[in-house]
Scaffold this motif. Structure first.
Motif, mmCIF file in Angstrom:
data_model
loop_
_atom_site.group_PDB
_atom_site.id
_atom_site.type_symbol
_atom_site.label_atom_id
_atom_site.label_comp_id
_atom_site.label_asym_id
_atom_site.label_seq_id
_atom_site.Cartn_x
_atom_site.Cartn_y
_atom_site.Cartn_z
ATOM 1 N N TYR A 18 3.455 13.055 4.618
ATOM 2 C CA TYR A 18 4.887 12.730 4.767
ATOM 3 C C TYR A 18 5.716 13.351 3.652
ATOM 4 C CZ TYR A 18 3.407 9.253 8.134
ATOM 5 O OH TYR A 18 2.860 8.647 9.209
ATOM 6 N N LYS A 42 7.501 8.560 4.028
ATOM 7 C CA LYS A 42 7.712 7.167 4.474
ATOM 8 C C LYS A 42 6.613 6.220 3.998
ATOM 9 C CE LYS A 42 5.464 6.563 8.917
ATOM 10 N NZ LYS A 42 5.506 5.948 10.219
ATOM 11 N N GLU A 43 5.423 6.749 3.750
ATOM 12 C CA GLU A 43 4.373 5.960 3.107
ATOM 13 C C GLU A 43 3.287 6.929 2.680
ATOM 14 O OE1 GLU A 43 3.011 3.287 6.294
ATOM 15 O OE2 GLU A 43 1.325 4.613 6.639
ATOM 16 N N ILE A 80 -0.707 7.889 2.879
ATOM 17 C CA ILE A 80 -1.718 7.546 3.887
ATOM 18 C C ILE A 80 -2.945 6.903 3.257
ATOM 19 C CG2 ILE A 80 -0.891 9.319 5.488
ATOM 20 C CD1 ILE A 80 -3.349 10.989 4.652
ATOM 21 N N ASP A 81 -2.921 6.659 1.933
ATOM 22 C CA ASP A 81 -4.034 5.902 1.343
ATOM 23 C C ASP A 81 -3.693 4.412 1.209
ATOM 24 O OD1 ASP A 81 -2.269 6.458 -0.729
ATOM 25 O OD2 ASP A 81 -3.735 7.431 -2.022
ATOM 26 N N TYR A 82 -2.628 4.082 0.479
ATOM 27 C CA TYR A 82 -2.339 2.651 0.303
ATOM 28 C C TYR A 82 -1.288 2.114 1.275
ATOM 29 C CZ TYR A 82 -5.656 2.882 -3.353
ATOM 30 O OH TYR A 82 -6.839 3.056 -4.009
ATOM 31 N N ASN A 83 -0.687 2.980 2.049
ATOM 32 C CA ASN A 83 0.220 2.559 3.121
ATOM 33 C C ASN A 83 1.228 1.513 2.654
ATOM 34 O OD1 ASN A 83 -2.874 2.501 4.672
ATOM 35 N ND2 ASN A 83 -1.377 4.058 5.237
ATOM 36 N N GLY A 84 1.784 1.703 1.464
ATOM 37 C CA GLY A 84 2.656 0.658 0.923
ATOM 38 C C GLY A 84 4.093 0.755 1.388
ATOM 39 N N SER A 85 4.637 1.951 1.469
ATOM 40 C CA SER A 85 6.030 2.112 1.911
ATOM 41 C C SER A 85 6.994 1.408 0.987
ATOM 42 C CB SER A 85 6.195 1.490 3.307
ATOM 43 O OG SER A 85 6.578 2.443 4.230
ATOM 44 N N GLU A 86 6.771 1.429 -0.312
ATOM 45 C CA GLU A 86 7.671 0.650 -1.166
ATOM 46 C C GLU A 86 8.195 1.381 -2.384
ATOM 47 O OE1 GLU A 86 5.697 -2.903 -2.498
ATOM 48 O OE2 GLU A 86 3.945 -1.824 -3.190
ATOM 49 N N HIS A 120 6.522 -6.892 7.559
ATOM 50 C CA HIS A 120 6.308 -5.478 7.234
ATOM 51 C C HIS A 120 6.768 -4.628 8.430
ATOM 52 C CE1 HIS A 120 4.614 -2.329 4.769
ATOM 53 N NE2 HIS A 120 3.841 -1.898 5.734
ATOM 54 N N LYS A 161 10.276 -2.955 5.354
ATOM 55 C CA LYS A 161 9.898 -1.800 4.534
ATOM 56 C C LYS A 161 11.083 -1.270 3.727
ATOM 57 C CE LYS A 161 6.349 -0.389 7.752
ATOM 58 N NZ LYS A 161 6.049 0.595 8.802
ATOM 59 N N GLY A 217 10.235 -3.179 -1.481
ATOM 60 C CA GLY A 217 10.214 -2.491 -2.774
ATOM 61 C C GLY A 217 11.402 -2.867 -3.643
ATOM 62 N N PRO A 269 2.430 -5.097 0.206
ATOM 63 C CA PRO A 269 3.076 -4.751 1.470
ATOM 64 C C PRO A 269 2.061 -4.564 2.595
ATOM 65 C CG PRO A 269 2.987 -2.832 0.010
ATOM 66 C CD PRO A 269 2.233 -3.941 -0.673
ATOM 67 N N LYS A 295 -5.067 -6.482 2.598
ATOM 68 C CA LYS A 295 -4.256 -5.572 3.397
ATOM 69 C C LYS A 295 -5.107 -4.385 3.843
ATOM 70 C CE LYS A 295 -1.072 -2.869 1.555
ATOM 71 N NZ LYS A 295 -1.345 -1.480 1.870
ATOM 72 N N THR A 296 -4.679 -3.721 4.908
ATOM 73 C CA THR A 296 -5.389 -2.510 5.307
ATOM 74 C C THR A 296 -4.953 -1.362 4.417
ATOM 75 O OG1 THR A 296 -3.706 -2.208 6.987
ATOM 76 C CG2 THR A 296 -5.826 -2.968 7.764
ATOM 77 N N VAL A 297 -5.898 -0.501 4.086
ATOM 78 C CA VAL A 297 -5.600 0.720 3.333
ATOM 79 C C VAL A 297 -6.280 1.886 4.045
ATOM 80 C CG1 VAL A 297 -5.211 -0.331 1.071
ATOM 81 C CG2 VAL A 297 -7.548 0.186 1.798
ATOM 82 N N PHE A 298 -5.975 3.094 3.620
ATOM 83 C CA PHE A 298 -6.498 4.293 4.273
ATOM 84 C C PHE A 298 -6.242 4.219 5.774
ATOM 85 C CE2 PHE A 298 -9.018 3.635 0.399
ATOM 86 C CZ PHE A 298 -8.561 4.734 -0.306
ATOM 87 N N SER A 299 -5.014 3.839 6.110
ATOM 88 C CA SER A 299 -4.561 3.788 7.501
ATOM 89 C C SER A 299 -5.554 3.066 8.406
ATOM 90 C CB SER A 299 -4.303 5.211 8.012
ATOM 91 O OG SER A 299 -3.434 5.888 7.137
ATOM 92 N N GLN A 305 -2.320 7.805 12.538
ATOM 93 C CA GLN A 305 -2.156 7.906 11.091
ATOM 94 C C GLN A 305 -0.754 8.346 10.697
ATOM 95 O OE1 GLN A 305 -5.353 9.888 9.155
ATOM 96 N NE2 GLN A 305 -4.679 8.869 7.320
#
Ligand SMILES: Cc1cc2nc3c(=O)[nH]c(=O)nc-3n(C[C@H](O)[C@H](O)[C@H](O)COP(=O)(O)OP(=O)(O)OC[C@H]3O[C@@H](n4cnc5c(N)ncnc54)[C@H](O)[C@@H]3O)c2cc1C
Lengths: 244, 317
Positions: A38, A114-115, A117-123, B91, B96, B100, B112, B129-133, B246
């Motif tokens: 992204y 937008k985020e 792709i590892d921690y998908n936090g979007s923050e 979320h 989103k 933050g 998040p 939480k889920t990570v790595f999509s 993804q």
């Protein structure tokens, strides 16, 4: 217009995630890293398009260790003018946002993906915007600049919202914003000579920590259903899976 | 105290709001405290959130149109005024934009996109939480006094545990909006993908946009939302908000039916949290079958109409 593009380094999208023996981290052996898609495809390329259309500068910033320089050089090869790496590791989202905010004075537009792709936090984008008291538009799929005013389209559930903001502002870029660019030979050569300034982190404390990871349970073998007999599939979905 | 921000769309709550209040009430119980809900702007029947466990509902007047800075200031202001240390929100696209800002404003640790209720030990909260999509889970410890949690859609079932409660108006200092909303466009009458419990998705195997009737007929019969693989959205066979995976929308419906989709790792990353996966593909070697609960090896142009008829027959029983 002075633009800052915040980029992160993530495992490549086809990475098969495996954990260390004590589940405390991703097993990083053999993992290939890339620039977060992204950040690269949408945030960086849109910034370059705006520069090409009406001038300005595009600076890349990354918070991370020296091994991230390869990802930063790729951004320079795609076309950014210069780069900043804040020499720090870990710390979590707010820590990273504080590092970026400390370097972000004077920019008209700050772009994020937008985020990651590892921690998908979007923050992180929203954090930086708050720390700098700026407008923020998350998950933006379209951006038009008209002088110091921007029209931004952001994705919402099942649709879009169109908003107007003035510089300085921050946004996070989603699909639709731009198209991926592949760096050419000239860009790669030039990238080697572009400035990459390494800066020490500012004082900040971690606000979260990850205590352990877990992989999702392995799926049991697929149950094959006769393609002629969809009544049987409906029965299974109703009685066994209980989803309809 | 736990403070939940319950979002209303055009003045009405959607499932996401009921989910966060349920989550907040259960978290409060685990912490031995109460859960209150916060609504912003004009909302119908705000006190109704009591049914999902809020002991009180507060409302702050905000001007029309979403601005992340105003919303974050309102929620942070309410948290301070009410001395609420744990703040829960959805979320989703609104969440989103806010999470933050809220964390930065309160100098709080944030988690998040969590998927389950927190584990409480003393003052410490650990959330998963889920990570790595979607390829792994992480247990995140929030180390600060204020704690911000945003909940992924369809992660916990909505539960009714009470009845309507009083609504009180709260006033906090708000900054002026920096974002002006010009237009909001939503596909009407369709459950948006992240909230959908049933999803029917099509890939390149559909061969062209003119063939999508087999997908939409099945979706209509089920009351499902439609989705697609990335190449399909890239060539504009389908709108890009339908793209899952993804780099698209990550979803976790109860049922995901994928037809003519090979099951590339980037596609699976956004859908493998679905509770039940059905794959229809004419290639028995398609990688998607490894991630499926039920598989149908066959031509989707024959299988889907048959499945649609069987669903209709089931529903008419
Ligand atoms: C960085 C990156 C990110 C990506 N992100 C995403 C993402 O978010 N989401 C995503 O979906 N993809 C993503 N991709 C693309 C992904 O790798 C695949 O290319 C894509 O998912 C394939 O789409 P598909 O399954 O529709 O098409 P194909 O792979 O072409 O599969 C079509 C399938 O249809 C079957 N089929 C054909 N005809 C019929 C028939 N008549 N009946 C039944 N079955 C039939 C075939 O057997 C085949 O399995 C990403 C790729 C990269 C590199």
């Amino acid at each position: 217009m002075k633009m800052l593009v915040c980029v992160s380094k993530t495992p490549e999208t086809t990475t098969k995630i495996q954990l260390t023996a004590d589940n405390s981290d991703l097993d990083r052996s053999g993992v290939n890293y890339i620039m977060n898609p992204y950040d690269e495809w949408y945030a960086l390329v849109r910034a370059l398009e705006l520069k090409e259309a009406s001038g300005g500068t595009v600076t890349i910033i990354n918070v991370g260790p020296a091994e991230n320089d390869a990802v930063i050089r790729k951004g320079l090869a795609i076309g950014a003018d210069d780069a900043i790496r804040v020499n720090a590791e870990g710390g979590g989202s707010l820590y990273i946002a504080k590092q970026i905010a400390a370097q972000a004075a004077g920019y008209d537009l700050i772009l994020f993906g937008k985020e990651t792709i590892d921690y998908n936090g979007s923050e992180v984008g929203a954090m930086v915007a708050e720390l700098l008291d700026m407008a923020y538009v998350g998950e933006a799929s379209h951006l038009e600049m008209n002088g110091t005013t921007a029209t931004v389209t952001r994705d919402i559930e099942g649709g879009v919202e169109v908003v107007e903001v003035s510089t300085p502002f921050a946004l996070s870029a989603a699909k639709g914003m731009a198209e991926q660019r592949i760096p050419n030979m000239r860009g790669i050569m030039m990238a080697k000579r572009k400035p990459l300034n390494v800066i020490d982190p500012v004082e900040a404390t971690a606000t979260t920590s990850i205590s352990s990871y877990e992989l999702p349970p392995a799926k049991s073998a697929v149950k094959l259903v006769d393609p002629e007999d969809m009544t049987e599939l409906v029965r299974l979905l109703h009685e066994e899976a209980k989803v309809i | 105290m736990v403070l939940v921000f319950a979002e209303a769309t055009n003045g009405k709550f959607k499932k996401a709001a009921h989910e966060v209040v349920t989550y907040g009430a259960k978290t409060a119980k685990a912490l031995g405290t109460t859960c209150v809900a916060l609504t912003l702007g004009t909302v119908e029947n705000a006190g109704d959130l009591g049914r999902f466990g809020a002991t009180k509902v507060y409302n702050i007047a905000v001007s029309n149109g979403f601005d992340s800075g105003v919303f974050a200031a309102a929620i942070a202001g309410a948290a301070k005024a009410l001395d609420a240390k744990v703040i829960v929100l959805s979320h989703n696209s609104t969440g989103k934009n806010i999470t933050g800002r809220l964390a930065a404003r309160l100098d709080a640790g944030s988690a998040p996109g969590v998927n389950s209720l927190p584990e409480v030990s003393g003052d410490k909260l650990t959330v998963r939480k889920t990570v790595f999509s979607g390829k792994a889970f992480a247990d995140v410890e929030i180390l600060t006094d204020y704690k911000v949690i945003s909940l992924s859609g369809n992660s916990i079932p909505v539960e009714e545990s009470g009845s309507a409660v009083d609504v009180e108006t709260l006033s906090v200092d708000l900054p002026s909006a920096k974002v002006k909303v010009l237009e909001t466009k939503r596909a009407e009458g369709i459950t948006p993908l992240p909230e959908a419990e049933l999803v029917v998705s099509g890939g390149r195997g559909l061969k062209g946009p003119e063939n999508w009737g087999v997908i939409t007929d099945l979706a209509d019969a089920l009351g499902a939302t439609t989705a697609c693989s990335r190449p399909v959205a890239d060539v504009n066979w389908r709108p890009h908000h339908e793209h899952v995976g993804q780099t698209g929308v990550a979803i976790r419906p109860n049922l995901y039916i994928a037809a003519g989709i090979s099951g590339a790792i980037q596609h699976l990353a956004g859908v493998n949290s679905s509770k039940t996966i059905v794959v229809v593909n004419k290639d028995p070697e398609a990688p998607f079958f490894k991630a499926a609960d039920y598989g149908v090896v066959g031509d989707l142009f024959e299988v889907l109409p048959r499945l649609t008829a069987a669903i209709k027959a089931h529903k008419s029983l």
